[in-house]
Design a protein around this motif. Structure first.
Motif, short mmCIF file in Angstrom:
data_model
loop_
_atom_site.label_atom_id
_atom_site.label_comp_id
_atom_site.label_asym_id
_atom_site.label_seq_id
_atom_site.Cartn_x
_atom_site.Cartn_y
_atom_site.Cartn_z
N VAL A 1 25.96 -15.28 54.90
CA VAL A 1 26.21 -13.84 54.95
C VAL A 1 26.41 -13.28 53.54
O VAL A 1 25.91 -12.20 53.21
CB VAL A 1 27.45 -13.54 55.84
N ILE A 2 27.10 -14.04 52.68
CA ILE A 2 27.30 -13.59 51.30
C ILE A 2 25.96 -13.46 50.58
O ILE A 2 25.68 -12.47 49.90
CB ILE A 2 28.25 -14.56 50.54
N MET A 3 25.07 -14.43 50.79
CA MET A 3 23.73 -14.36 50.17
C MET A 3 22.97 -13.14 50.65
O MET A 3 22.35 -12.42 49.87
CB MET A 3 22.94 -15.62 50.49
N LEU A 4 23.03 -12.91 51.95
CA LEU A 4 22.35 -11.76 52.54
C LEU A 4 22.87 -10.45 51.94
O LEU A 4 22.10 -9.56 51.58
CB LEU A 4 22.59 -11.77 54.06
N LEU A 5 24.20 -10.37 51.79
CA LEU A 5 24.79 -9.15 51.27
C LEU A 5 24.49 -8.97 49.78
O LEU A 5 24.33 -7.85 49.32
CB LEU A 5 26.30 -9.13 51.51
N LEU A 6 24.40 -10.07 49.05
CA LEU A 6 24.05 -9.94 47.64
C LEU A 6 22.60 -9.47 47.49
O LEU A 6 22.26 -8.75 46.57
CB LEU A 6 24.27 -11.26 46.90
N PHE A 7 21.78 -9.87 48.44
CA PHE A 7 20.40 -9.37 48.48
C PHE A 7 20.42 -7.85 48.67
O PHE A 7 19.73 -7.11 47.96
CB PHE A 7 19.65 -10.07 49.63
N PHE A 8 21.27 -7.38 49.58
CA PHE A 8 21.39 -5.93 49.79
C PHE A 8 22.00 -5.23 48.58
O PHE A 8 21.64 -4.11 48.26
CB PHE A 8 22.22 -5.64 51.05
N LEU A 9 22.90 -5.94 47.89
CA LEU A 9 23.47 -5.38 46.67
C LEU A 9 22.37 -5.22 45.62
O LEU A 9 22.29 -4.20 44.93
CB LEU A 9 24.57 -6.30 46.14
N GLY A 10 21.48 -6.20 45.55
CA GLY A 10 20.33 -6.11 44.65
C GLY A 10 19.48 -4.90 44.98
O GLY A 10 19.00 -4.19 44.10
N ILE A 11 19.31 -4.63 46.27
CA ILE A 11 18.53 -3.48 46.70
C ILE A 11 19.18 -2.18 46.23
O ILE A 11 18.51 -1.31 45.65
CB ILE A 11 18.38 -3.46 48.24
N SER A 12 20.51 -2.06 46.40
CA SER A 12 21.14 -0.80 45.97
C SER A 12 21.13 -0.66 44.45
O SER A 12 21.02 0.44 43.94
CB SER A 12 22.56 -0.63 46.50
N VAL A 13 21.22 -1.79 43.74
CA VAL A 13 21.15 -1.71 42.28
C VAL A 13 19.74 -1.32 41.84
O VAL A 13 19.55 -0.44 41.00
CB VAL A 13 21.58 -3.05 41.63
N GLY A 14 18.74 -1.97 42.45
CA GLY A 14 17.35 -1.73 42.07
C GLY A 14 16.89 -0.31 42.36
O GLY A 14 16.07 0.25 41.64
#
Lengths: 196, 106
Positions: B36-49
């Motif tokens: 879940v942490i990996m998945l959320l960091l992926f989403f964090l990458g999306i909001s940063v990008g």
């Protein structure tokens, strides 16, 4: 480090425009966030380590997590004076990550946006790195508890081998307990400061 | 407003974890948590990008992060030294003697 790969892939897919628009909906990540917090709780509730350690050392062992928390908040508050663009509570919420970079940056991003979320991600990764790089120096000038305090929530996993090596094996139990307590308080403090 | 759902999720988790502590399902918690942490960091990458401002201001953001790390870490180091001197160094009844114990007091 695998965690950061996912972060990087997220950035890359967005910047290159390969990402389907549906995934940009913030409600998805918010839903998963609550699942994450539930799992954090589940791990704490099903573990039995904290009480056992507490019995061995007594209440005194609670003082180190307390010192870590107070020291971090004091230091971060001072720094916030140097950062006029950031409010005290925003700075405190970044500090309250205690090196738990994934959880703190995720929480801060969902409630305050990606800008402060990125500050939290970088600041808390740096905090973990500081221990990995400077643990011997910390022990020398600030005593054997120093790398534990600096390690924050990571002292039960990533920084534990370094603490064991430089503070001494007899500090492993204290580090484990410290990590568990700080780990548990990260989501509470972060959301507390964000709600102010 | 942000505190309540966060708190409820954690407390709900602690309660469920306590009730399920003897069941084998809880053994998979940490593995699931990592996923879940990996998945959320992926989403964090999306909001940063997808945040153009963020990409252009990256150096300033990095500097703020560095200063906050410095303040937080130094603050905790001083407090850790205080706790060690007050409580761990003076009575060694049931505290371990570490390498630091042999050091001279500055």
């Amino acid at each position: 480090m695998l965690y950061l790969l996912f972060f990087a892939v997220g950035i890359l897919l967005t910047v290159t425009g390969l990402l389907p628009e549906v995934l940009k909906d913030e409600r998805i990540s918010k839903g998963i966030l609550y699942l994450l917090l539930f799992l954090v709780g589940l791990q704490i509730g099903s573990g039995k380590n904290i009480l056992r350690v507490l019995g061995r050392y007594g209440a005194k062992i609670m003082l180190l997590p307390l010192a870590t928390t107070l020291g971090t908040f004091a230091g971060v508050s001072l720094i916030s004076l140097l950062l006029p663009d950031r409010s005290l509570t925003d700075c405190l919420s970044v500090g309250a990550g205690f090196a738990y970079y994934s959880l703190s940056s995720i929480l801060i991003t969902s409630f305050r946006g990606a800008e402060l979320g990125t500050v939290a991600l970088l600041a808390n990764i740096l905090r973990e790195f500081t221990v990995l790089l400077l643990a011997p120096w910390m022990v020398r000038y600030f005593g054997p508890l120093a790398p534990i305090s600096a390690g924050g929530a990571t002292t039960m996993d990533t920084t534990l081998p370094f603490i064991s090596r430089y503070s001494g094996e007899e500090y492993v139990v204290i580090a484990l307990f410290h990590g568990m307590v700080i780990d548990f308080t990260v989501p509470l403090w972060v959301s507390f400061f964000l709600s102010l | 407003m942000t505190l309540l759902p966060v708190l409820l999720s954690i407390v709900g988790g602690v309660a469920s974890g306590y009730l399920l502590r003897k069941k084998s399902v809880v053994r998979y918690t940490s593995r699931l948590l990592n996923g879940v942490i990996m998945l959320l960091l992926f989403f964090l990458g999306i909001s940063v990008g997808s945040n153009q401002q963020l990409v252009t201001r990256f150096a300033a953001i990095g500097m703020d992060a560095l200063l906050l790390t410095l303040g937080g870490t130094l603050g905790s180091l001083f407090c850790a030294r205080w706790v060690y001197k007050q409580l761990f160094q003076r009575n060694n009844n049931h505290t371990p003697t570490g390498k630091g114990d042999k050091q001279e007091k500055p």
